[in-house]
Design a protein around this motif. Structure first.
Motif, PDB file in Angstrom:
ATOM      1  N   PHE A 236      39.029  -7.152 -50.391  1.00 21.96           N
ATOM      2  CA  PHE A 236      39.683  -7.247 -49.193  1.00 21.96           C
ATOM      3  C   PHE A 236      40.981  -7.777 -49.413  1.00 21.96           C
ATOM      4  O   PHE A 236      41.589  -8.473 -48.710  1.00 21.96           O
ATOM      5  CB  PHE A 236      38.722  -8.374 -48.435  1.00 21.96           C
ATOM      6  N   THR A 237      40.970  -8.989 -50.261  1.00 23.48           N
ATOM      7  CA  THR A 237      41.823 -10.367 -50.536  1.00 23.48           C
ATOM      8  C   THR A 237      43.172  -9.700 -51.391  1.00 23.48           C
ATOM      9  O   THR A 237      44.133 -10.413 -51.154  1.00 23.48           O
ATOM     10  CB  THR A 237      41.232 -11.261 -51.258  1.00 23.48           C
ATOM     11  N   ALA A 238      43.316  -8.902 -52.106  1.00 30.09           N
ATOM     12  CA  ALA A 238      44.361  -8.266 -52.976  1.00 30.09           C
ATOM     13  C   ALA A 238      43.699  -6.898 -53.139  1.00 30.09           C
ATOM     14  O   ALA A 238      43.353  -5.664 -54.044  1.00 30.09           O
ATOM     15  CB  ALA A 238      43.835  -8.168 -54.718  1.00 30.09           C
ATOM     16  N   PRO A 239      44.304  -6.163 -52.277  1.00 31.64           N
ATOM     17  CA  PRO A 239      44.170  -4.776 -51.797  1.00 31.64           C
ATOM     18  C   PRO A 239      45.141  -4.220 -52.848  1.00 31.64           C
ATOM     19  O   PRO A 239      46.642  -4.580 -52.241  1.00 31.64           O
ATOM     20  CB  PRO A 239      43.976  -4.215 -50.191  1.00 31.64           C
ATOM     21  N   ALA A 240      45.105  -2.753 -53.825  1.00 30.20           N
ATOM     22  CA  ALA A 240      46.357  -2.340 -54.169  1.00 30.20           C
ATOM     23  C   ALA A 240      47.119  -1.808 -53.631  1.00 30.20           C
ATOM     24  O   ALA A 240      48.554  -1.667 -54.178  1.00 30.20           O
ATOM     25  CB  ALA A 240      45.034  -1.613 -55.252  1.00 30.20           C
ATOM     26  N   SER A 241      46.649  -0.748 -52.455  1.00 27.22           N
ATOM     27  CA  SER A 241      48.343  -0.888 -51.802  1.00 27.22           C
ATOM     28  C   SER A 241      47.823  -0.675 -50.415  1.00 27.22           C
ATOM     29  O   SER A 241      46.882  -0.524 -49.749  1.00 27.22           O
ATOM     30  CB  SER A 241      48.489   0.789 -51.988  1.00 27.22           C
ATOM     31  N   VAL A 242      49.215  -0.497 -49.421  1.00 21.94           N
ATOM     32  CA  VAL A 242      48.962   0.438 -48.215  1.00 21.94           C
ATOM     33  C   VAL A 242      48.387   0.847 -47.462  1.00 21.94           C
ATOM     34  O   VAL A 242      47.414   0.831 -46.925  1.00 21.94           O
ATOM     35  CB  VAL A 242      49.900   0.449 -47.621  1.00 21.94           C
ATOM     36  N   ALA A 243      47.767   2.382 -48.587  1.00 20.88           N
ATOM     37  CA  ALA A 243      46.841   3.072 -47.856  1.00 20.88           C
ATOM     38  C   ALA A 243      45.565   2.266 -48.063  1.00 20.88           C
ATOM     39  O   ALA A 243      44.628   2.634 -46.914  1.00 20.88           O
ATOM     40  CB  ALA A 243      47.194   4.283 -49.095  1.00 20.88           C
ATOM     41  N   VAL A 244      45.169   1.767 -48.895  1.00 25.89           N
ATOM     42  CA  VAL A 244      43.570   0.979 -49.802  1.00 25.89           C
ATOM     43  C   VAL A 244      43.271   0.000 -47.995  1.00 25.89           C
ATOM     44  O   VAL A 244      42.066  -0.050 -47.531  1.00 25.89           O
ATOM     45  CB  VAL A 244      43.842   0.678 -51.258  1.00 25.89           C
ATOM     46  N   ALA A 245      44.709  -1.056 -48.021  1.00 32.42           N
ATOM     47  CA  ALA A 245      44.169  -1.822 -47.106  1.00 32.42           C
ATOM     48  C   ALA A 245      44.426  -0.561 -45.482  1.00 32.42           C
ATOM     49  O   ALA A 245      43.784  -1.654 -44.369  1.00 32.42           O
ATOM     50  CB  ALA A 245      46.047  -2.340 -46.789  1.00 32.42           C
ATOM     51  N   GLN A 246      44.896  -0.283 -45.184  1.00 28.26           N
ATOM     52  CA  GLN A 246      44.831   0.841 -44.207  1.00 28.26           C
ATOM     53  C   GLN A 246      43.370   1.253 -44.013  1.00 28.26           C
ATOM     54  O   GLN A 246      42.863   1.208 -42.784  1.00 28.26           O
ATOM     55  CB  GLN A 246      45.747   2.256 -44.485  1.00 28.26           C
ATOM     56  N   PHE A 247      42.898   1.774 -45.130  1.00 27.85           N
ATOM     57  CA  PHE A 247      41.760   2.037 -44.689  1.00 27.85           C
ATOM     58  C   PHE A 247      40.826   1.026 -44.980  1.00 27.85           C
ATOM     59  O   PHE A 247      39.610   2.172 -44.338  1.00 27.85           O
ATOM     60  CB  PHE A 247      40.980   3.750 -45.625  1.00 27.85           C
ATOM     61  N   ALA A 252      46.727  -6.184 -39.700  1.00 30.70           N
ATOM     62  CA  ALA A 252      48.129  -5.151 -38.934  1.00 30.70           C
ATOM     63  C   ALA A 252      49.295  -5.470 -40.541  1.00 30.70           C
ATOM     64  O   ALA A 252      49.087  -6.066 -41.724  1.00 30.70           O
ATOM     65  CB  ALA A 252      48.821  -6.485 -38.540  1.00 30.70           C
ATOM     66  N   LEU A 253      49.583  -4.364 -40.703  1.00 34.13           N
ATOM     67  CA  LEU A 253      50.585  -3.835 -41.731  1.00 34.13           C
ATOM     68  C   LEU A 253      51.926  -3.584 -40.896  1.00 34.13           C
ATOM     69  O   LEU A 253      52.246  -3.540 -39.590  1.00 34.13           O
ATOM     70  CB  LEU A 253      51.027  -2.776 -41.682  1.00 34.13           C
ATOM     71  N   VAL A 254      53.016  -4.777 -41.746  1.00 41.61           N
ATOM     72  CA  VAL A 254      54.260  -4.924 -41.016  1.00 41.61           C
ATOM     73  C   VAL A 254      55.810  -4.680 -41.095  1.00 41.61           C
ATOM     74  O   VAL A 254      55.702  -5.439 -43.008  1.00 41.61           O
ATOM     75  CB  VAL A 254      54.341  -6.946 -40.068  1.00 41.61           C
ATOM     76  N   ASP A 255      56.709  -3.943 -40.752  1.00 41.33           N
ATOM     77  CA  ASP A 255      57.660  -3.505 -41.839  1.00 41.33           C
ATOM     78  C   ASP A 255      58.645  -5.121 -41.484  1.00 41.33           C
ATOM     79  O   ASP A 255      58.736  -4.292 -39.840  1.00 41.33           O
ATOM     80  CB  ASP A 255      57.889  -2.020 -41.685  1.00 41.33           C
ATOM     81  N   GLY A 256      59.123  -5.049 -42.459  1.00 44.66           N
ATOM     82  CA  GLY A 256      60.518  -5.548 -42.362  1.00 44.66           C
ATOM     83  C   GLY A 256      61.448  -5.907 -43.439  1.00 44.66           C
ATOM     84  O   GLY A 256      61.493  -5.050 -43.971  1.00 44.66           O
TER      85      GLY A 256
END
Ligand code: ATP
Ligand code: MG
Length: 357
Positions: A236-247, A252-256
């Protein structure tokens, strides 16, 4: 998190570069997995990611296409196609569909693995009764499975899996046929029981809370690979990738864009986070705003919209969006808020994760 021991005698299971294909379809890719003695690891992933396939390879019910595996110091899979049969691995198994024999009494079901090991009748019975006692079913020893509830049948399967105190117990979604309340209670009991007996286990589930309740470490499996294996807290504190955080649906994931001087700016909204400067190389980036990183604050730097206000009995839960898009962010509130109203939020920048794109 337990350290994974490196001495061979301290390893319950060691899988190296396990791959599996069915025809042209590769289902498992380069799986490396180490399980320490007494450690419980959950395989958590969406339907079809390969959890059962990996478990069946560990059980000896399916052969790997390539790779090696050792269980309790014994080589059970090697690169040359050798596969030790299930009975030679001496492991305990609990599946979704109970798989207990209807024609045997509860006691005989539980004693069965001891019969396979040619133990004498008295010892079989003593140990089976002890295992039944551990799962709270001592009083049902003489009943037949058909007369038990689903939860009781699964306890029988659990008692049978642990009765011989095997080097490894494999669980494949053992609670998914039971209702939610029973599931939560049994998950806690299984975790406690495994620890009390010091058993090593792999526990397959697609239920995050079940995985976090039972396991020391959780392997997130996505598309036939282990995307990350860590303690629940670290995931939870250090997801290795966007895919893990999403799963894991952490936030929220924000692009910029990330810029050395101005920090992170979102291309589509007012969101600007100067403190993220230097967190990753300059360029397009995606930031993860975990739910735990936000709180309502009138002076807050981020403005979110209320998409839904959910009454929860003792409080309200606001489902929030950014730029009108659902984000998965939620925030508790004492008072209801109208849909589409604006909520200023303070962000704890230390909890944000930056993923360069
Ligand atoms: N015997 C088989 N022949 C062909 N394809 C198979 C076979 N067994 C599994 N698969 C495929 O392999 C993939 C992984 O299946 P697996 O059962 O390991 O997934 P899972 O992660 O356990 O999913 P679930 O959560 O739904 O149980 C799926 O796409 C499945 O269709
Ligand atoms: Mg499965």
């Amino acid at each position: 998190m337990k350290d994974v021991p490196t001495g061979l005698d301290r390893i319950a299971l060691c899988a190296t570069q396990i791959a599996k294909s069915f025809g042209d379809t590769q289902v498992l890719r380069n799986i490396d997995l180490g399980l320490g003695l007494g450690e419980v690891v959950a395989l958590l992933g969406p339907s079809g990611c390969g959890k059962t396939t990996l478990l069946r390879i560990a059980a000896g019910l399916l052969s790997a296409s390539s790779g090696q595996m050792q269980i309790a110091g014994q080589r059970v899979v090697d690169g040359s196609g050798f596969n030790a049969p299930p009975e030679a691995r001496g492991i305990g198994m609990v599946f979704q569909d109970y798989a207990i024999w209807p024609h045997l009494s509860v006691l005989d079901n539980v004693a069965f693995p001891l019969r396979m090991r040619k133990l004498g009748r008295n010892e079989r019975e003593t140990r089976a009764r002890r295992a039944l006692d551990r799962v709270g079913l001592a009083h049902l020893a003489d009943r037949f499975p058909g007369t038990l509830s689903g939860g009781q049948q699964q306890r029988v399967a659990l008692a049978r899996a642990i009765v011989a105190e095997p080097p490894l117990v494999l669980f494949d979604e053992p609670l998914s046929n039971l209702d939610r309340e029973l599931r939560e209670g049994l998950a806690l009991e299984i975790g406690t029981l495994l620890r009390e007996l010091g058993l090593s286990a792999i526990y397959v589930t697609h239920d995050q809370s079940e995985a976090f309740t039972i396991a020391d470490r959780v392997a997130v499996m996505l598309g036939g690979r282990i995307a990350q294996i860590d303690s629940p807290e670290t995931l939870f504190t250090a997801p290795a990738s966007v895919a893990v955080a999403q799963f894991l649906n952490i936030g929220a994931l924000v692009d910029g864009r990330l810029c050395a001087s101005t920090g992170f700016t979102c291309t589509r909204s007012q969101l600007s986070l100067p403190s993220l400067a230097g967190r990753a190389p300059e360029g397009p980036a995606r930031i993860l705003i975990p739910r735990t990183a936000i709180r309502p604050d009138p002076q807050g730097a981020l403005t979110a919209q209320v998409l839904r206000c959910q009454f929860q009995g003792d409080r309200y839960l606001l489902h929030l969006g950014l730029d009108g898009q659902s984000t998965g962010l939620v925030c508790p509130a004492d008072l209801p808020a109208p849909v589409n109203s604006q909520v200023p939020l303070a962000i704890d920048a230390d909890r944000l994760r930056v993923f360069p794109l």
